[in-house]
Structure formats: structure tokens, C-alpha cells
Enzyme design. Structure first.
Site, PDB file in Angstrom:
ATOM      1  N   CYS A   1      59.683 -47.418  50.465  1.00 47.99           N
ATOM      2  CA  CYS A   1      60.667 -47.665  49.256  1.00 47.99           C
ATOM      3  C   CYS A   1      61.907 -46.915  49.454  1.00 47.99           C
ATOM      4  O   CYS A   1      62.794 -47.244  49.156  1.00 47.99           O
ATOM      5  CB  CYS A   1      59.735 -46.914  48.188  1.00 47.99           C
TER       6      CYS A   1
ATOM      7  N   HIS B   1      58.102 -41.895  44.889  1.00 45.43           N
ATOM      8  CA  HIS B   1      58.523 -43.506  44.844  1.00 45.43           C
ATOM      9  C   HIS B   1      59.872 -43.604  44.178  1.00 45.43           C
ATOM     10  O   HIS B   1      60.065 -42.953  43.308  1.00 45.43           O
ATOM     11  CB  HIS B   1      57.564 -44.270  44.127  1.00 45.43           C
TER      12      HIS B   1
ATOM     13  N   HIS C   1      62.433 -52.854  44.006  1.00 45.19           N
ATOM     14  CA  HIS C   1      61.776 -51.791  44.951  1.00 45.19           C
ATOM     15  C   HIS C   1      60.969 -52.250  46.043  1.00 45.19           C
ATOM     16  O   HIS C   1      60.707 -53.475  45.925  1.00 45.19           O
ATOM     17  CB  HIS C   1      61.211 -50.614  44.210  1.00 45.19           C
TER      18      HIS C   1
END
Length: 343
Positions: A259, A307, A319
Site C-alpha cells: 500500500c 493502510h 490502492h
């Protein structure tokens, strides 16, 4: 003549062992039979557990990324200090050679001053602290000795700094190894769970993941949001070019990403250097609410901020989700949103 001896009977000990083993086998079989139905998880239960393990793996991944970044930084700092020490030692040697030349010239003109002779065979620090010794030296010699003293102190300080950083580096390497094992352990545990599914169940899960990847990369309505700034727009465009690229923990492109690897790579393409980890990226600017978000803003999820993605407009985030998925769009409401940051 045939023998009429009776067959040898098994010993009491052997009979006891065999009986015990047989009884244990019966108990184990019964336990296994009783446990089997309760241990078998359904496809949805397995998926929920696997998703949780992937989340935990991503948490560990961000810690791994942080340790890796720290290691690289320490290695550069140590290399710089060691280069400085090497150059400093050369300068110190030249200063000593220069003082030796003064002594040689003094000897040729009538003998070496006792204080200089003493210096050449011992540590000058002891003599610089004695005014009586300084009184016996020429101005040029005093200046040379002071330079040597300053250089020695500088080198000692740099060597001590390098020693501390080397200890820190060793500790960081240990942490890096531990986090890597943790990530791999979580992924292995997830795979073990997946292996308990039937072929039909595995195929069904794979089809679900494929549909999620396909629908999130091909058919997402981003609306007409064109509010991105120049660099944010460039970063978002770079990230869009990687849609469909696989998630791999610890990867920062260009053929795979985790991420924060995706967000740091995307901004690098726009000429902006941001930190490598999601936690560090979260402190890179003022926090934004969901209503304040513009395309290209960083968006953070989960309480520990493990994240991060890029806001894509119309309530979507672009993402790198988790192991087994690809870079894709997803609803911002699918994860616990914390805040955004405008780079």
C-alpha cells in the site's frame, strides 16, 4: 522327532505396551472423528479468517518497511562517517608529519626542543594542558599541536558516533528479520487455511477475487471530480497506470506494490519525495476530513494507520489492497477511514 514344546508366550511387558498403544489409537481415532466436523470451516468462515490474517500481515509489513528504511538510512550515515574518519586520519597524519618536519629543522639548527621530542613519543593532549610546556614551544609548534589535538578529538567523536550507529544498525537488522518472519508466518497461516477448502470452494473464492479485481479496475465511476492539484494529479495519474499490478509485501514498484509502496512511488513520479511507510506518510501534512478530500490526497485507514491509498474521487480510493489482490479502485467506506493528507 518332532518337538512338542509349547509356543513362547509374549512377555507381560510386551502385552501391556501393545494393549496401551491399541487403546491410545482407539482414543485418538475417536477424538479425530469427533473433532473433524467442528474443525472444518466453511468457505465464508475461511475467507473471513484469511482476510484478518492479510490485515495482520499488512500491519507487520508496514513495520518491516519502517525497519528496512531505517536500515538503509543508517547504512548511508555510517558510510559517510567512516569516509569522514578516513579523511580526518589522513589530515591528522599530515599534521603530525608537519610537526615532525619542524622538529627535523630544529635539530639541524642545533637540536630538538625537549618538549617537541617528548611530544613525538607521546600523546600531545597531556602537554597542551601544561602551560610550562607551551612556554617552551614556538608559536608555530603550538598552533600545530592545537590542530592535532582538535583533529584527534573530532576523530574520537566521529568514531564513537559510528560505533553507536553500528549497534543501532545491528538492532534494526534483527527487527527487520523478525518482522519479515511475522509477515511470512501470517501469509503461511492464511495459505494453510485456504488449503482446507475443497477444490470447488477454492475455485469459488478465486472467482470472487477475480470479479473484485476486474470490477474495481474496469468499471468504476469516478464522477467529474477534477479538483486535484498539479502534483497530486500527476501522482494519481501515475498510480492509475499501475492498475492491475499485483500486491507484494515490501514492494515499492514498478512491477509490484504494497500500500505505501504504491503511494510513495506515485508521488515520486510527480517529483515529490514522501516517506516510505503509511505511518510516516500520515504525518506529512494537515489532516483532512472525508468531505475535504480532493483527487490525489493520501487517505489513511484503521486505527494504527497501517493502510494508505490515494483518493480517486466520488467516494473511491485507488490502492494496493492486500496479498492476492491487485492495484484497484475500492469504495472508501469498505475500510475504517481515519483521515486524509494533502501532500
Amino acid at each position: 522327532m518332532a518337538s512338542h514344546r509349547r509356543p513362547k508366550q509374549p512377555s507381560r511387558t510386551r502385552v501391556t505396551v501393545l494393549t496401551t498403544a491399541a487403546a491410545a489409537a482407539v482414543v485418538l481415532s475417536a477424538n479425530a472423528a469427533n473433532a473433524a466436523p467442528s474443525e472444518k470451516l466453511g468457505k465464508d468462515e475461511v475467507k473471513a479468517k484469511v482476510d484478518k490474517l492479510y490485515e495482520q500481515a499488512e500491519q507487520a509489513t508496514e513495520k518491516y518497511n519502517g525497519a528496512k528504511e531505517k536500515q538503509q538510512k543508517l547504512q548511508k550515515e555510517i558510510s559517510t562517517i567512516q569516509d569522514n574518519v578516513a579523511r580526518g586520519q589522513e589530515e591528522l597524519n599530515k599534521l603530525r608529519d608537519g610537526l615532525g618536519s619542524l622538529a627535523t629543522a630544529q635539530y639541524r639548527s642545533g637540536g630538538i626542543d625537549p618538549s617537541v621530542q617528548l611530544f613525538l613519543s607521546a600523546d600531545p593532549d597531556d602537554y597542551l594542558d601544561k602551560a610550562s610546556t607551551l612556554d617552551q614551544l614556538s608559536g608555530q609548534q603550538v598552533e600545530a599541536l592545537k590542530k592535532i589535538q582538535d583533529k584527534q578529538r573530532q576523530l574520537a567523536q566521529e568514531r564513537a558516533e559510528a560505533t553507536e550507529k553500528l549497534k543501532d544498525l545491528a538492532s534494526t537488522r534483527t527487527e527487520l528479520g523478525n518482522k519479515k518472519k511475522e509477515v511470512q508466518g501470517k501469509l503461511a497461516e492464511a495459505q494453510k487455511l485456504l488449503n482446507t477448502l475443497t477444490a470447488k470452494e477454492k475455485a469459488a473464492l478465486a472467482a470472487e477475487q477475480q470479479r473484485a479485481n476486474r470490477s474495481s479496475t474496469d468499471r468504476v465511476d469516478l464522477g467529474n471530480d477534477t479538483s486535484a492539484s498539479g502534483r497530486a494529479a500527476a501522482a494519481f495519474s501515475a498510480a492509475q497506470s499501475k492498475i492491475g499490478t499485483p500486491y507484494v509485501y515490501g514492494a515499492s514498484g514498478p512491477s509490484s506494490f504494497d500500500c505505501s509502496g504504491l503511494t510513495s512511488w506515485a508521488y515520486a513520479q510527480a517529483g515529490v519525495s514522501i516517506p516510505r511507510t503509511s505511518e510516516a506518510q500520515a504525518g506529512y501534512g494537515a489532516h483532512l476530513s472525508m468531505s475535504q478530500l480532493q483527487v490525489g490526497d493520501l487517505v489513511f485507514f484503521y486505527g494504527d494507520l497501517h493502510h494508505v491509498g490515494l483518493y480517486a474521487g466520488n467516494g473511491q480510493v485507488l490502492h494496493a489492497p492486500h496479498t492476492g489482490a491487485v492495484v484497484r479502485y475500492e469504495s472508501i467506506n469498505n475500510m475504517p477511514f481515519q483521515f486524509g493528507v494533502r501532500v
